[in-house]
Design a protein around this motif. Structure first.
Motif, PDB file in Angstrom:
ATOM      1  N   ASP A   7      -5.587   6.234   2.887  1.00 29.24           N
ATOM      2  CA  ASP A   7      -4.719   6.420   4.046  1.00 29.24           C
ATOM      3  C   ASP A   7      -3.364   5.785   3.786  1.00 29.24           C
ATOM      4  O   ASP A   7      -3.227   4.907   2.947  1.00 29.24           O
ATOM      5  CB  ASP A   7      -5.357   5.858   5.331  1.00 29.24           C
ATOM      6  CG  ASP A   7      -5.508   4.352   5.308  1.00 29.24           C
ATOM      7  OD1 ASP A   7      -4.502   3.654   5.557  1.00 29.24           O
ATOM      8  OD2 ASP A   7      -6.623   3.866   5.045  1.00 29.24           O
ATOM      9  N   ILE A   8      -2.393   6.279   4.534  1.00 34.43           N
ATOM     10  CA  ILE A   8      -1.029   5.762   4.445  1.00 34.43           C
ATOM     11  C   ILE A   8      -0.657   5.175   5.799  1.00 34.43           C
ATOM     12  O   ILE A   8      -0.794   5.846   6.826  1.00 34.43           O
ATOM     13  CB  ILE A   8      -0.020   6.866   4.059  1.00 34.43           C
ATOM     14  CG1 ILE A   8      -0.347   7.408   2.670  1.00 34.43           C
ATOM     15  CG2 ILE A   8       1.407   6.331   4.115  1.00 34.43           C
ATOM     16  CD1 ILE A   8       0.525   8.567   2.242  1.00 34.43           C
ATOM     17  N   ASP A  14       2.691  -0.407  -2.258  1.00 35.93           N
ATOM     18  CA  ASP A  14       3.780  -0.630  -1.305  1.00 35.93           C
ATOM     19  C   ASP A  14       5.064  -0.110  -1.949  1.00 35.93           C
ATOM     20  O   ASP A  14       5.658  -0.786  -2.798  1.00 35.93           O
ATOM     21  CB  ASP A  14       3.900  -2.118  -0.982  1.00 35.93           C
ATOM     22  CG  ASP A  14       4.941  -2.403   0.093  1.00 35.93           C
ATOM     23  OD1 ASP A  14       5.860  -1.576   0.285  1.00 35.93           O
ATOM     24  OD2 ASP A  14       4.837  -3.463   0.722  1.00 35.93           O
ATOM     25  N   PRO A  15       5.503   1.090  -1.570  1.00 38.25           N
ATOM     26  CA  PRO A  15       6.701   1.652  -2.200  1.00 38.25           C
ATOM     27  C   PRO A  15       7.975   0.877  -1.877  1.00 38.25           C
ATOM     28  O   PRO A  15       8.893   0.833  -2.691  1.00 38.25           O
ATOM     29  CB  PRO A  15       6.755   3.080  -1.662  1.00 38.25           C
ATOM     30  CG  PRO A  15       5.945   3.065  -0.419  1.00 38.25           C
ATOM     31  CD  PRO A  15       4.930   1.980  -0.568  1.00 38.25           C
ATOM     32  N   ALA A  16       8.042   0.250  -0.706  1.00 35.15           N
ATOM     33  CA  ALA A  16       9.242  -0.508  -0.336  1.00 35.15           C
ATOM     34  C   ALA A  16       9.394  -1.752  -1.208  1.00 35.15           C
ATOM     35  O   ALA A  16      10.490  -2.077  -1.658  1.00 35.15           O
ATOM     36  CB  ALA A  16       9.191  -0.897   1.140  1.00 35.15           C
ATOM     37  N   THR A  64       4.591   1.277   7.519  1.00 34.57           N
ATOM     38  CA  THR A  64       5.045   0.589   6.308  1.00 34.57           C
ATOM     39  C   THR A  64       5.118   1.489   5.081  1.00 34.57           C
ATOM     40  O   THR A  64       5.770   1.145   4.102  1.00 34.57           O
ATOM     41  CB  THR A  64       4.106  -0.582   5.969  1.00 34.57           C
ATOM     42  OG1 THR A  64       2.802  -0.057   5.672  1.00 34.57           O
ATOM     43  CG2 THR A  64       4.026  -1.580   7.108  1.00 34.57           C
ATOM     44  N   GLY A  65       4.428   2.630   5.122  1.00 29.65           N
ATOM     45  CA  GLY A  65       4.377   3.512   3.962  1.00 29.65           C
ATOM     46  C   GLY A  65       3.376   3.048   2.908  1.00 29.65           C
ATOM     47  O   GLY A  65       3.298   3.631   1.827  1.00 29.65           O
ATOM     48  N   ILE A  66       2.608   2.007   3.202  1.00 31.49           N
ATOM     49  CA  ILE A  66       1.645   1.476   2.232  1.00 31.49           C
ATOM     50  C   ILE A  66       0.461   2.430   2.105  1.00 31.49           C
ATOM     51  O   ILE A  66      -0.148   2.822   3.102  1.00 31.49           O
ATOM     52  CB  ILE A  66       1.171   0.062   2.625  1.00 31.49           C
ATOM     53  CG1 ILE A  66       2.352  -0.917   2.526  1.00 31.49           C
ATOM     54  CG2 ILE A  66       0.008  -0.397   1.756  1.00 31.49           C
ATOM     55  CD1 ILE A  66       2.042  -2.310   3.027  1.00 31.49           C
ATOM     56  N   LEU A  67       0.154   2.781   0.872  1.00 30.73           N
ATOM     57  CA  LEU A  67      -0.986   3.630   0.559  1.00 30.73           C
ATOM     58  C   LEU A  67      -2.173   2.739   0.216  1.00 30.73           C
ATOM     59  O   LEU A  67      -2.083   1.895  -0.686  1.00 30.73           O
ATOM     60  CB  LEU A  67      -0.658   4.536  -0.637  1.00 30.73           C
ATOM     61  CG  LEU A  67      -1.823   5.321  -1.245  1.00 30.73           C
ATOM     62  CD1 LEU A  67      -2.347   6.361  -0.258  1.00 30.73           C
ATOM     63  CD2 LEU A  67      -1.397   5.967  -2.560  1.00 30.73           C
ATOM     64  N   ARG A  68      -3.266   2.903   0.945  1.00 28.39           N
ATOM     65  CA  ARG A  68      -4.496   2.147   0.681  1.00 28.39           C
ATOM     66  C   ARG A  68      -5.554   3.129   0.204  1.00 28.39           C
ATOM     67  O   ARG A  68      -5.774   4.164   0.836  1.00 28.39           O
ATOM     68  CB  ARG A  68      -4.969   1.421   1.933  1.00 28.39           C
ATOM     69  CG  ARG A  68      -4.051   0.299   2.340  1.00 28.39           C
ATOM     70  CD  ARG A  68      -4.553  -0.425   3.601  1.00 28.39           C
ATOM     71  NE  ARG A  68      -3.634  -1.494   3.963  1.00 28.39           N
ATOM     72  CZ  ARG A  68      -2.564  -1.340   4.726  1.00 28.39           C
ATOM     73  NH1 ARG A  68      -2.278  -0.163   5.222  1.00 28.39           N
ATOM     74  NH2 ARG A  68      -1.772  -2.362   5.003  1.00 28.39           N
TER      75      ARG A  68
END
Length: 181
Positions: free
Chosen positions: A42-43, A84-86, A47-51
């Protein structure tokens, strides 16, 4: 208990290396990894974090006696990751599931831009190998054997990553050539 720690700098940007991580299995450098199954992904919308949670099937070359006692040479590893793309970080945790009551192997990996050269990617890996006290006098030997196998696989894994990165770079170059035609 045995600890393993390693660092490596991939001379490629974080985006390429983190992409390569998702494409590294199967490859001819790591034939012991037989299958990878995504169990959950899931994203975070904020935050845009992909888990991601993955189950990895691994086949190890183990002595015949071990194979007979434990019923085979296939084991399973559960892996959790966050991208975490950021912040440009990829953090992965994995733990063996097969025979974990006798031998526990936990791994922690971080990919992030190299502070000395942000166009490169710093790879940090640590693992803890711990044999159960149920193995009595064999515990230290089992830990040593598994630590050595882990160290060898870690080295080969880096070679596999470089191979996948090279493939991605070749694909990019081919696409750029098509676009410029």
């Amino acid at each position: 208990m045995r600890l393993f720690e390693a660092t490596h700098v991939f001379k490629h940007d974080w985006e390429t290396v983190s992409l390569a991580n998702w494409r590294k299995y199967p490859n001819d450098k790591t034939p012991h990894v037989r299958h990878v199954e995504i169990l959950n992904q899931d994203i975070d919308e904020n935050t845009g974090i992909l888990r991601t949670e993955r189950l990895i099937m691994v086949t190890q070359n183990v002595p015949t006696l071990v194979r007979k006692i434990f019923g085979g040479d296939t084991s399973y590893v559960l892996e959790y990751s966050e991208v975490d793309p950021a912040q440009q970080t990829m953090v992965m945790q994995s733990q063996n599931m097969t025979f974990s009551n006798l031998l526990s192997v936990g791994e922690h990996i971080v990919y992030k831009p190299d502070p000395e050269n942000p166009r490169h990617t710093m790879f940090t890996q640590s693992a803890q190998v711990k044999a159960s006290t149920a193995l009595y006098r064999l515990a230290n030997k089992v830990e040593d054997m598994c630590w050595n196998r882990f160290k060898d696989n870690a080295h080969v894994g880096k070679l596999g990553m470089e191979q996948v990165v090279s493939k991605i770079l070749a694909e990019r170059q081919a696409l750029m050539a098509q676009v410029s035609e």
